[in-house]
Enzyme design. Structure first.
Site, PDB file in Angstrom:
ATOM      1  CB  ILE A 143      -0.698  -0.194   1.181  1.00 31.62           C
ATOM      2  CG1 ILE A 143      -1.478  -1.220   1.266  1.00 31.62           C
ATOM      3  CG2 ILE A 143      -2.136   1.555   1.310  1.00 31.62           C
ATOM      4  CD1 ILE A 143      -2.935  -1.553  -0.143  1.00 31.62           C
ATOM      5  CE  LYS A 144       3.629   4.301  -5.177  1.00 32.27           C
ATOM      6  NZ  LYS A 144       4.337   4.318  -6.998  1.00 32.27           N
ATOM      7  CB  ILE A 145       1.348   5.415   3.095  1.00 33.48           C
ATOM      8  CG1 ILE A 145       0.055   4.596   2.833  1.00 33.48           C
ATOM      9  CG2 ILE A 145       1.319   6.773   3.922  1.00 33.48           C
ATOM     10  CD1 ILE A 145       0.597   4.060   4.100  1.00 33.48           C
TER      11      ILE A 145
END
Length: 372
Positions: A143-145
């Protein structure tokens, strides 16, 4: 394809650089192109971002049947986009599952980003990270944050929840250090809760070419011979010193305790690796950023250029720390404020991804209306 064709990418992999593709589309999935790149181009991971999905969905007819179905279900654009993107990421994760098994979950990963409009909202980012993880429902997903100030506590909370994270939009060495701290804090919280950390992975996506584009522009405005001689040198120097910071972190007692408990290293990932200036080598952000425990995520044009004429000569980062420090010192002396540069790039990066997301929503809204 001959062994010679593969030689630069093979040498890159042997040097400890994981080759990832910075692109995903349903076309790549349905034609078998992604599987081909895995088999023939040493690709062991995939990254996506809002701009990639905007291009993929708006330009392809392969999403039209799904959109018609969602129009019949009265889905809104946000729900439709999430359905399309998570379906593609899930399918890509399945294609890469054998790589994930072979590498113990270090590679074989596919990244999907939280809504970029949430970049300055910690709680909303954390909540959507959990939602995306559950929706895609594959262990080999990141998951890209974004590495905004609000993103840092969201990274910690997401890691503590047992979710693997690709931290994106890192431009400064200082922010990279804060990202590494946020990752370790999440692992520590998880251990304190009595949970395992062995299956959690993370990468820190350090952006490269955009740094040269911004600093070159400022050096050209200054216009002196000394300033002009520094063009095209800042991004590589900046990235090399980010790797030096990574080495400091993994040598510290704090990290050694985590690693002994089963933690995976948060590898530096070189992002934005296509050159923006046609006068520069189209493989410079690959050739000059080789070191163990790194990832280079490339658009297909850079991947093919590297396969064709990349010059992979071993470690090009650690022997050049002193030179990197001298370059950044010279840029500072010339009158370029690196702190201001990296903040401008972070702000622009968030804005550009949000604009791409809004463009995608508009395109999908039009397609949903047309399908009614």
């Amino acid at each position: 394809m001959t062994d010679t064709d593969n030689a630069p990418l093979a040498r890159l992999s042997e040097a400890g650089v994981a080759v990832w593709l910075d692109d995903l589309s349903r076309d790549r999935l349905t034609t078998g192109n992604l599987k081909q790149l895995i088999d023939e181009r040493h690709v062991v991971g995939v990254t996506t971002n809002p701009s990639i999905f905007q291009a993929a969905i708006s330009k392809s007819s392969l999403y039209d049947d799904d959109l018609r179905q969602q129009a019949r279900q009265a889905a809104d654009a946000d729900a439709a986009v999430r359905r399309l993107t998570t379906d593609d990421v899930r399918a890509a994760a399945d294609v890469l599952a054998p790589v994930a098994r072979r590498t113990g979950g270090q590679d074989g990963r596919v990244s999907i980003e939280v809504d970029p409009r949430l970049a300055h909202d910690t709680d909303a980012t954390t909540a959507q990270a959990r939602e995306l993880w559950a929706t895609v429902d594959r262990p080999n997903v990141f998951i890209k944050i974004p590495a905004t100030k609000a993103g840092l506590p969201a990274i910690t909370a997401t890691i503590a929840a047992g979710i693997s994270v690709n931290v994106t939009l890192i431009f400064s060495i200082e922010r990279h250090r804060e990202v590494m701290d946020a990752y370790q804090a999440g692992l520590e919280q998880r251990l304190e809760a009595g949970e395992s950390i062995e299956n959690i992975a993370s990468v820190a996506s350090f952006f490269v070419s955009r740094v040269d584009a911004e600093i070159d522009k400022r050096l050209e405005t200054i216009g002196t011979d000394d300033a002009l001689a520094l063009r095209g040198k800042a991004a590589v120097a900046n990235a090399r010193l980010a790797y030096a910071a990574y080495e400091e972190v993994i040598a510290a007692e704090r990290w050694k305790r985590l690693e002994a408990a089963g933690a995976k290293r948060q590898r530096p990932l070189w992002a934005s690796t296509s050159t923006k200036n046609p006068e520069y080598s189209d493989t410079m952000y690959v050739d000059q950023l080789v070191a163990p425990d790194t990832v280079n995520t490339m658009p297909e044009s850079t991947l093919e250029a590297t396969a064709d004429h990349g010059r992979i000569t071993g470690d090009t980062i650690r022997p050049n720390y002193d030179d990197a420090r001298q370059v950044l010192a010279a840029i500072d002396a010339a009158g370029v404020d690196l702190t201001d540069v990296t903040q401008v790039l972070e702000d622009e990066g968030v804005e550009k991804f949000a604009d791409s997301w809004n463009d995608l929503l508009q395109s999908v809204t039009a397609k949903l209306e047309a399908a009614k």
